[in-house]
Design an enzyme around this catalytic site. Structure first.
Site, PDB file in Angstrom:
ATOM      1  N   LYS A   1      29.731  43.733  42.592  1.00  0.00           N
ATOM      2  CA  LYS A   1      29.678  44.441  41.806  1.00  0.00           C
ATOM      3  C   LYS A   1      28.440  44.653  40.286  1.00  0.00           C
ATOM      4  CE  LYS A   1      34.641  45.285  40.604  1.00  0.00           C
ATOM      5  NZ  LYS A   1      35.876  45.489  40.438  1.00  0.00           N
TER       6      LYS A   1
ATOM      7  N   LYS B   1      35.640  47.833  53.433  1.00  0.00           N
ATOM      8  CA  LYS B   1      37.000  47.427  52.955  1.00  0.00           C
ATOM      9  C   LYS B   1      37.175  49.095  52.462  1.00  0.00           C
ATOM     10  CE  LYS B   1      37.799  46.435  49.059  1.00  0.00           C
ATOM     11  NZ  LYS B   1      37.842  46.143  47.853  1.00  0.00           N
TER      12      LYS B   1
ATOM     13  N   LYS C   1      38.038  51.690  46.462  1.00  0.00           N
ATOM     14  CA  LYS C   1      38.436  53.016  45.274  1.00  0.00           C
ATOM     15  C   LYS C   1      36.871  53.320  44.774  1.00  0.00           C
ATOM     16  CE  LYS C   1      40.695  49.869  41.954  1.00  0.00           C
ATOM     17  NZ  LYS C   1      41.978  50.056  41.414  1.00  0.00           N
TER      18      LYS C   1
END
Ligand code: TYM
Length: 347
Positions: free
Chosen positions: A123, A206, A209
């Site tokens: 991130k 994966k 969202k």
């Protein structure tokens, strides 16, 4: 002398898990988390489920959208079978113990532990110096979520395993440093065929969202046509389906779709392959699309219905927060006591 090893068995079984309101929910969240959360509740275990709004703001969130997404996650919990009477359903920021215990854990955990987290690396990206301090401390808040209730088991998808291991490290260090037997060493529950639902565009990644491609995921808000279209376009290879699980070796896209089918239909992957052995994707994909629409359609409809009543959702979250507060407050008070804080104000 060695410290006695803590096992969750020494503590009454209590389940905690959380979902971030940071974007629309996916089939991965449903199969890897929501569906299993409802199963745990139905097994009669004490369950707490949280919308982790404090975690969401570790990256920028528009305030109005955050409120909307918080209600949407609450609606998804309920539409997936979480009964706010049997489970405690609430949003994190309404219960003080989360943030307060996270601070204590910030002083127990080591910075190096945080830098090692793969989610932080992903991130924060190349410019990690510019990410929020909260993003680095994220797992400390997560440990506080779990341990504020002395939760013994945490159902999650595979991507959260490292964070639960860190929660165990924090609990063990707290117990060790203060020479107490206070926190359980929580067990992750990572079970079933859908612990890592993969992207429809790349079976090695994966489903997320935050993926820039909407085609890579099925959102819980997608309508039947969109779901069918996304599955029709999902990446596959040219081979027919094998008749056993070993035959999926080296075929990540095929494996991913078969696993989704298995998870949606509550069957094993082997069982699904027995039925579809030798089938081409031209046959399998429409069957999967039908199944996905059949299972997700009622959930989407119920979410949409609930979203028409935001006041009702807010009231449910408020009642859940009161119950969560009643459990976590005495635990937090004990922690302050253990750490050496004076608590002389009557509240
Ligand atoms: P979050 O919001 O990213 O995801 C919520 C849950 O969904 C699971 N999940 C998946 N499972 C299978 N396949 C996928 N593709 C997939 N994508 C997501 C996640 O593993 C998770 O169980 N840090 C957590 C939220 C959290 C939490 C906690 C969880 C905060 N505090 C305490 C457990 C206990 C997160 O960001 O999950």
């Amino acid at each position: 002398m060695a410290e006695p090893v803590q096992t969750p068995q020494a503590f009454p079984t209590r389940i905690f898990s959380g979902i971030q309101p940071s974007g629309s929910l996916t089939l991965g969240n449903y199969l890897g988390a929501l569906k299993r959360f409802a199963q745990k509740q139905d097994e009669g275990i004490e369950t707490l489920y949280c919308v982790v709004d404090l975690h969401a703001i570790t990256v920028w969130q528009d305030p109005e959208k955050l409120r909307q997404q918080t209600r949407e996650v609450a609606a998804a919990y309920i539409a997936s079978g979480i009964d706010p009477k049997r489970s405690i359903l609430y949003n994190q920021s309404q219960v003080r113990a989360h943030a307060e215990l996270a601070w204590i854990f910030n002083c127990v955990a080591r910075i190096g532990w945080m830098y090692r987290m793969t989610q932080f690396k992903d991130k924060a990206g190349a410019n990690s110096e510019n990410s929020s301090l909260g993003l680095l401390a994220y797992p400390s808040l997560m440990a506080a979520d779990i341990l504020a209730f002395k939760a013994t088991h945490v159902p999650v998808g595979e991507d959260q395993k490292q964070h639960i291991e860190l929660t165990r490290d924090i609990a063990a260090k707290f117990n060790h440093d203060y020479k107490v037997n206070f926190f359980p060493i929580t067990e992750p529950l990572i079970e079933g065929p859908a612990t890592k639902v993969m992207s429809l565009r790349d079976g090695t990644k994966k489903m997320s969202k935050s993926d820039p491609s909407d085609q890579s995921r099925i959102n819980l808000t997608d309508d039947a046509d969109t779901i069918a279209k996304k599955i029709r376009k999902a990446k596959t290879d040219a081979e027919p389906l094998p008749d056993n699980v070993e035959g999926l070796e080296g075929r990540p896209d095929a494996r991913s779709l078969v696993n989704i089918y298995a998870a949606l239909s509550d069957r094993t992957t082997a069982d699904v392959l027995t039925e579809f052995a030798g089938a081409q994707f031209g046959t399998f994909k429409p069957a999967l699309a039908d199944l996905a629409v059949e299972k997700l359609g009622p959930i989407t409809a119920e979410m949409n219905r609930l979203m028409q009543e935001p006041d009702e959702i807010d009231a449910i979250l408020g009642r859940g927060a009161e119950r969560a507060e009643a459990i976590s407050s005495p635990i937090l008070n004990d922690v302050y006591d253990i750490v050496g804080m004076i608590r002389s104000r009557q509240v």
